[in-house]
Scaffold this motif. Sequence first.
Motif, PDB file in Angstrom:
ATOM      1  N   LEU A 191       9.783   0.520  10.646  1.00 49.15           N
ATOM      2  CA  LEU A 191      10.624   0.956  10.640  1.00 49.15           C
ATOM      3  C   LEU A 191      10.993   1.160   8.847  1.00 49.15           C
ATOM      4  CD1 LEU A 191      13.942  -1.112  12.701  1.00 49.15           C
ATOM      5  CD2 LEU A 191      13.212   1.510  12.546  1.00 49.15           C
ATOM      6  N   THR A 192       9.803  -0.139   7.828  1.00 50.73           N
ATOM      7  CA  THR A 192      10.078   0.493   6.984  1.00 50.73           C
ATOM      8  C   THR A 192       9.271   1.284   6.638  1.00 50.73           C
ATOM      9  OG1 THR A 192      10.097  -2.564   6.909  1.00 50.73           O
ATOM     10  CG2 THR A 192       9.573  -1.123   4.754  1.00 50.73           C
ATOM     11  N   LEU A 193       8.111   1.789   6.679  1.00 51.87           N
ATOM     12  CA  LEU A 193       7.201   3.001   6.393  1.00 51.87           C
ATOM     13  C   LEU A 193       7.884   4.298   6.773  1.00 51.87           C
ATOM     14  CD1 LEU A 193       4.099   1.381   7.250  1.00 51.87           C
ATOM     15  CD2 LEU A 193       5.222   1.393   5.612  1.00 51.87           C
ATOM     16  N   ILE A 194       8.677   4.069   7.849  1.00 51.68           N
ATOM     17  CA  ILE A 194       9.789   5.271   8.407  1.00 51.68           C
ATOM     18  C   ILE A 194      11.006   5.454   7.402  1.00 51.68           C
ATOM     19  CG2 ILE A 194      11.615   6.705   9.721  1.00 51.68           C
ATOM     20  CD1 ILE A 194       8.623   6.576  10.473  1.00 51.68           C
ATOM     21  N   PHE A 195      11.636   4.215   6.656  1.00 61.17           N
ATOM     22  CA  PHE A 195      12.249   4.578   5.921  1.00 61.17           C
ATOM     23  C   PHE A 195      11.414   4.712   4.083  1.00 61.17           C
ATOM     24  CE2 PHE A 195      14.789   1.468   2.571  1.00 61.17           C
ATOM     25  CZ  PHE A 195      15.619   2.965   2.278  1.00 61.17           C
ATOM     26  N   GLY A 196      10.230   3.914   4.443  1.00 55.06           N
ATOM     27  CA  GLY A 196       9.715   5.266   2.529  1.00 55.06           C
ATOM     28  C   GLY A 196       9.165   6.364   3.347  1.00 55.06           C
ATOM     29  N   ILE A 203       9.989   0.003  -9.903  1.00 52.54           N
ATOM     30  CA  ILE A 203      10.601  -1.222  -9.685  1.00 52.54           C
ATOM     31  C   ILE A 203      11.447  -1.816  -8.580  1.00 52.54           C
ATOM     32  CG2 ILE A 203      11.623  -3.976 -11.177  1.00 52.54           C
ATOM     33  CD1 ILE A 203       9.752  -2.835 -13.063  1.00 52.54           C
ATOM     34  N   PHE A 204      13.177  -1.200  -8.675  1.00 46.82           N
ATOM     35  CA  PHE A 204      13.558  -0.932  -7.489  1.00 46.82           C
ATOM     36  C   PHE A 204      13.147  -0.326  -6.554  1.00 46.82           C
ATOM     37  CE2 PHE A 204      15.308  -0.951 -12.055  1.00 46.82           C
ATOM     38  CZ  PHE A 204      16.939  -1.941 -12.069  1.00 46.82           C
ATOM     39  N   LEU A 205      12.045   0.082  -6.384  1.00 47.02           N
ATOM     40  CA  LEU A 205      11.405   1.416  -5.117  1.00 47.02           C
ATOM     41  C   LEU A 205      10.647  -0.302  -4.319  1.00 47.02           C
ATOM     42  CD1 LEU A 205      11.134   2.919  -3.204  1.00 47.02           C
ATOM     43  CD2 LEU A 205       9.310   4.004  -4.657  1.00 47.02           C
ATOM     44  N   LEU A 206      10.270  -0.865  -4.942  1.00 46.61           N
ATOM     45  CA  LEU A 206       9.798  -1.956  -4.508  1.00 46.61           C
ATOM     46  C   LEU A 206      10.706  -3.227  -4.331  1.00 46.61           C
ATOM     47  CD1 LEU A 206       7.092  -3.442  -3.758  1.00 46.61           C
ATOM     48  CD2 LEU A 206       7.307  -4.797  -5.691  1.00 46.61           C
ATOM     49  N   LEU A 256       0.502  -1.373  -0.250  1.00 44.72           N
ATOM     50  CA  LEU A 256       0.264  -0.024   0.284  1.00 44.72           C
ATOM     51  C   LEU A 256       0.526   1.232   0.130  1.00 44.72           C
ATOM     52  CD1 LEU A 256      -3.070  -0.958   2.841  1.00 44.72           C
ATOM     53  CD2 LEU A 256      -3.181  -0.605  -0.065  1.00 44.72           C
ATOM     54  N   PHE A 257       2.231   1.366   0.801  1.00 43.29           N
ATOM     55  CA  PHE A 257       2.618   2.442   1.348  1.00 43.29           C
ATOM     56  C   PHE A 257       3.252   2.309  -0.528  1.00 43.29           C
ATOM     57  CE2 PHE A 257       6.539   4.428   2.383  1.00 43.29           C
ATOM     58  CZ  PHE A 257       5.733   5.898   3.074  1.00 43.29           C
ATOM     59  N   TRP A 258       3.746   1.600  -0.753  1.00 39.23           N
ATOM     60  CA  TRP A 258       5.022   1.313  -2.268  1.00 39.23           C
ATOM     61  C   TRP A 258       3.484   2.197  -3.553  1.00 39.23           C
ATOM     62  CZ3 TRP A 258       3.744  -1.983  -6.215  1.00 39.23           C
ATOM     63  CH2 TRP A 258       4.956  -2.281  -7.411  1.00 39.23           C
ATOM     64  N   CYS A 277      11.436   8.839   3.878  1.00 41.19           N
ATOM     65  CA  CYS A 277      12.827   9.673   3.747  1.00 41.19           C
ATOM     66  C   CYS A 277      12.543  10.467   2.801  1.00 41.19           C
ATOM     67  CB  CYS A 277      13.414   9.111   3.953  1.00 41.19           C
ATOM     68  SG  CYS A 277      14.159   8.132   2.413  1.00 41.19           S
ATOM     69  N   PRO A 278      13.008  11.302   2.281  1.00 37.94           N
ATOM     70  CA  PRO A 278      12.692  12.454   1.020  1.00 37.94           C
ATOM     71  C   PRO A 278      13.214  11.679  -0.310  1.00 37.94           C
ATOM     72  CG  PRO A 278      13.417  13.800   2.962  1.00 37.94           C
ATOM     73  CD  PRO A 278      13.524  12.057   3.487  1.00 37.94           C
ATOM     74  N   ALA A 279      14.269  10.982  -0.192  1.00 37.53           N
ATOM     75  CA  ALA A 279      14.777  10.305  -1.255  1.00 37.53           C
ATOM     76  C   ALA A 279      13.562   9.207  -1.989  1.00 37.53           C
ATOM     77  CB  ALA A 279      16.123   9.419  -1.359  1.00 37.53           C
ATOM     78  N   LEU A 280      13.001   8.525  -0.876  1.00 35.94           N
ATOM     79  CA  LEU A 280      11.925   7.513  -1.662  1.00 35.94           C
ATOM     80  C   LEU A 280      11.091   8.676  -2.041  1.00 35.94           C
ATOM     81  CD1 LEU A 280      12.760   4.541   0.076  1.00 35.94           C
ATOM     82  CD2 LEU A 280      14.193   5.433  -1.756  1.00 35.94           C
TER      83      LEU A 280
END
Length: 225
Positions: free
Chosen positions: A124-129, A100-103, A18-20, A131-134
């Motif tokens: 942690l994964t959602l917080i990482f996702g 694709i690379f993001l997933l 969902l976040f992706w 981040c500004p770069a993503l």
Amino acid sequence: MNIESTTTKLYEYKWIYLFWFFIILWNINKAYHIDDPYYIEVAQWIQLYPFQPMSGLTNWYDKIEPFYKINNPILFQYVQSFWGSWFSYSEISSHSLISIFLLWLLIRFYHLAKLIKSKSPIFLTLIFGACPALLINQNAMLDIPLLACFIEFYYIILNKNINENKKLFIACIISSLAFLIKYTAILLFPALIIYILLTKKYKNLLWLLFPFLSISLWGLLNILE
């Protein structure tokens, strides 16, 4: 089979997907910005001249420069070239490739968080996702593919369930591919050396021939071109 564990895993994967999907919608039609056009130019050149990837010209700071003066490895531009030849070089197409690379990056980060026994790997994964770069500054450049390789590398290295020879083989291949995406990935090579020295299996230093050959071959191809 642990039904509760399987249910939890499915629930957490649902949040990742969902976040992706949210990140894709946020960025899918974003206009090219910063240095995006340069990478698209290289990919388009490679489509026409696949055996002369560094010989094209671009307008760099109001000066016509050959690609080799800007001097990034071009493995990902080959991927962009193949993708663009099938799906075009539009913003939507380019961001779809990055997605694709993001997933891959999000899922493997989640696996890494579980591997180090985080109490809340999905958080942690959602917080990482986020981040500004993503999320905010996602582009068509090298950042996300390179980061995916870095996370995959450390997941492999830290995974005790993978056979030692298989682990080093995969880690060497990933680090070599990452180097051919961007030179900063050379930082993975000392990490390999440190890992081998800490495990005191010095014969495994021979695995470093893979990244050494990747650097040497890339340098030779540049000289020949």
